[in-house]
Enzyme design. Structure first.
Site, mmCIF file in Angstrom:
data_model
loop_
_atom_site.group_PDB
_atom_site.id
_atom_site.type_symbol
_atom_site.label_atom_id
_atom_site.label_comp_id
_atom_site.label_asym_id
_atom_site.label_seq_id
_atom_site.Cartn_x
_atom_site.Cartn_y
_atom_site.Cartn_z
ATOM 1 N N ARG A 114 30.296 -19.941 1.294
ATOM 2 C CA ARG A 114 30.227 -20.108 0.299
ATOM 3 C C ARG A 114 31.298 -21.381 0.190
ATOM 4 O O ARG A 114 32.390 -21.107 0.699
ATOM 5 C CB ARG A 114 31.318 -19.210 -0.358
ATOM 6 C CG ARG A 114 30.259 -19.388 -1.922
ATOM 7 C CD ARG A 114 30.625 -17.898 -2.698
ATOM 8 N NE ARG A 114 31.935 -17.856 -2.682
ATOM 9 C CZ ARG A 114 33.083 -17.020 -3.412
ATOM 10 N NH1 ARG A 114 32.202 -16.880 -5.002
ATOM 11 N NH2 ARG A 114 34.017 -17.367 -4.034
ATOM 12 N N THR A 118 31.774 -26.313 -4.123
ATOM 13 C CA THR A 118 30.541 -25.813 -4.737
ATOM 14 C C THR A 118 29.880 -24.926 -5.247
ATOM 15 O O THR A 118 30.060 -24.840 -6.318
ATOM 16 C CB THR A 118 29.967 -26.743 -4.398
ATOM 17 O OG1 THR A 118 29.261 -26.339 -2.958
ATOM 18 C CG2 THR A 118 30.028 -28.385 -3.862
ATOM 19 N N ASP A 210 38.570 -11.208 -0.808
ATOM 20 C CA ASP A 210 37.002 -11.787 0.441
ATOM 21 C C ASP A 210 37.476 -10.587 1.052
ATOM 22 O O ASP A 210 37.752 -9.969 1.729
ATOM 23 C CB ASP A 210 37.842 -12.813 0.462
ATOM 24 C CG ASP A 210 36.799 -13.493 1.622
ATOM 25 O OD1 ASP A 210 36.780 -14.989 1.316
ATOM 26 O OD2 ASP A 210 36.600 -12.861 2.688
ATOM 27 N N ASP A 213 37.255 -11.141 5.204
ATOM 28 C CA ASP A 213 38.756 -11.246 4.638
ATOM 29 C C ASP A 213 39.249 -9.984 5.361
ATOM 30 O O ASP A 213 40.090 -9.693 6.393
ATOM 31 C CB ASP A 213 39.514 -12.717 4.102
ATOM 32 C CG ASP A 213 39.477 -13.644 4.272
ATOM 33 O OD1 ASP A 213 39.409 -14.091 6.095
ATOM 34 O OD2 ASP A 213 39.972 -14.228 3.697
HETATM 35 C C1 PRP Z 1 30.681 -14.009 0.611
HETATM 36 C C2 PRP Z 1 30.219 -12.446 0.313
HETATM 37 C C3 PRP Z 1 28.516 -13.245 -0.151
HETATM 38 C C4 PRP Z 1 29.438 -14.485 -0.637
HETATM 39 C C5 PRP Z 1 29.514 -14.321 -2.280
HETATM 40 O O1 PRP Z 1 31.144 -14.101 1.770
HETATM 41 O O2 PRP Z 1 30.196 -11.809 1.197
HETATM 42 O O3 PRP Z 1 28.176 -13.635 1.459
HETATM 43 O O4 PRP Z 1 30.595 -14.559 -0.559
HETATM 44 O O5 PRP Z 1 29.872 -14.997 -3.233
HETATM 45 P P1 PRP Z 1 28.416 -15.617 -4.212
HETATM 46 O O6 PRP Z 1 27.870 -14.922 -4.464
HETATM 47 O O7 PRP Z 1 28.515 -16.956 -4.869
HETATM 48 O O8 PRP Z 1 28.008 -16.854 -3.433
HETATM 49 P P2 PRP Z 1 31.750 -15.941 1.965
HETATM 50 O O9 PRP Z 1 31.150 -16.831 1.836
HETATM 51 O O10 PRP Z 1 32.996 -15.496 1.574
HETATM 52 O O11 PRP Z 1 31.287 -15.816 3.838
HETATM 53 P P3 PRP Z 1 32.086 -14.589 4.781
HETATM 54 O O12 PRP Z 1 30.945 -13.420 4.434
HETATM 55 O O13 PRP Z 1 31.593 -15.195 5.563
HETATM 56 O O14 PRP Z 1 32.951 -14.265 4.575
HETATM 57 N N1 URA Z 2 32.539 -13.589 -2.201
HETATM 58 C C1 URA Z 2 34.379 -12.312 -2.450
HETATM 59 O O1 URA Z 2 34.113 -11.373 -0.509
HETATM 60 N N2 URA Z 2 34.376 -12.063 -2.876
HETATM 61 C C2 URA Z 2 34.157 -12.240 -4.119
HETATM 62 O O2 URA Z 2 35.087 -11.655 -4.865
HETATM 63 C C3 URA Z 2 33.836 -13.058 -4.313
HETATM 64 C C4 URA Z 2 33.165 -13.865 -3.607
#
Ligand code: PRP
Ligand code: URA
Length: 219
Positions: A114, A118, A210, A213
């Protein structure tokens, strides 16, 4: 957290997993002081129940077997055409438990992150099994926030031939469920919780922070 009745009243299409063990374990996961190892283990355990829920209507066929006592006709799953698709990277935290329950499933990965400004999903990896059009595809990602990531992943999988999909997550925001329903009305959602709202940074409130993380200890 919304109840199934509140979801139905708001016209949000999602199946809520209300098992007391799931609710208890999710509460432990939300605690900001929980260690990554415990977070991962609890996610794995909850994903077993999510997996049972999302596959509860899989078709069966009868097979002749012999128990130590007598022959019998017994039910087995029809075929093995099922694939899990993990949205990297946090999806892998759910995937491990799903594979505990269905070890013979094929596995694909869609790499998305994400953009923090944006909140749009940016693709960086795509690798899925062959014959997507013949399989039941179960897409997994712990968080459905704006739904930009899930919507983009499912769109990409449809372009790759997938026709029969379901989406599984741990925590959703009502905004995300609504957006996903509108974008992909043909893809059902199974979730362990629908929280109250998104904050200005697109994080689920109260949520758990997150997910990536917390699974991988990167913050
Ligand atoms: C997190 C989560 C989803 C996304 C959800 O991933 O695992 O994929 O955010 O958010 P959204 O519904 O607003 O798109 P992130 O982009 O943090 O990546 P990661 O899994 O690599 O930590
Ligand atoms: N991605 C995450 O990991 N947590 C949130 O709350 C939103 C997006």
């Amino acid at each position: 957290m919304l109840t199934q009745e509140e979801l139905d009243e708001k016209g949000l299409q999602a199946t809520l997993l209300t098992h007391p063990l799931v609710r208890h374990k999710l509460t432990l996961m939300r605690d900001k002081d929980l260690a990554s190892a415990s977070f991962r283990m609890l996610l794995r355990e909850i994903s077993w129940l999510l997996c049972f829920e999302v596959t509860k209507d899989l078709p069966l066929e009868m097979r002749a077997i012999e128990t130590p006592v007598a022959p019998m006709e017994a039910p087995v799953l029809q075929g093995k055409k099922l694939a899990f698709i993990s949205i990297l990277r946090a999806g892998n935290g759910l995937l491990d438990g799903m594979l505990d329950v269905i070890p013979s499933a094929r596995v694909g990965h869609v790499g998305l992150y994400r953009d923090p400004e944006t909140l749009q999903a940016v693709e960086y990896y795509y690798k899925v099994p062959k014959a997507m059009e013949d399989r039941l595809i179960i897409v997994v990602d712990p968080m459905l926030a704006t739904a930009n990531s899930a919507i983009a992943a499912v769109e990409r999988l449809k372009q790759g031939g997938a026709k029969n999909m379901r989406f599984v997550c741990l925590i959703s925001a009502p905004e995300g469920v609504k957006a996903f329903n509108e974008a992909h009305p043909d893809v059902s959602i199974v979730t362990a919780a629908v929280d109250t709202h998104l904050n200005d940074h697109g994080y689920i409130v109260p949520g758990l922070g997150d997910a990536g993380d917390r699974i991988f200890g990167t913050k």
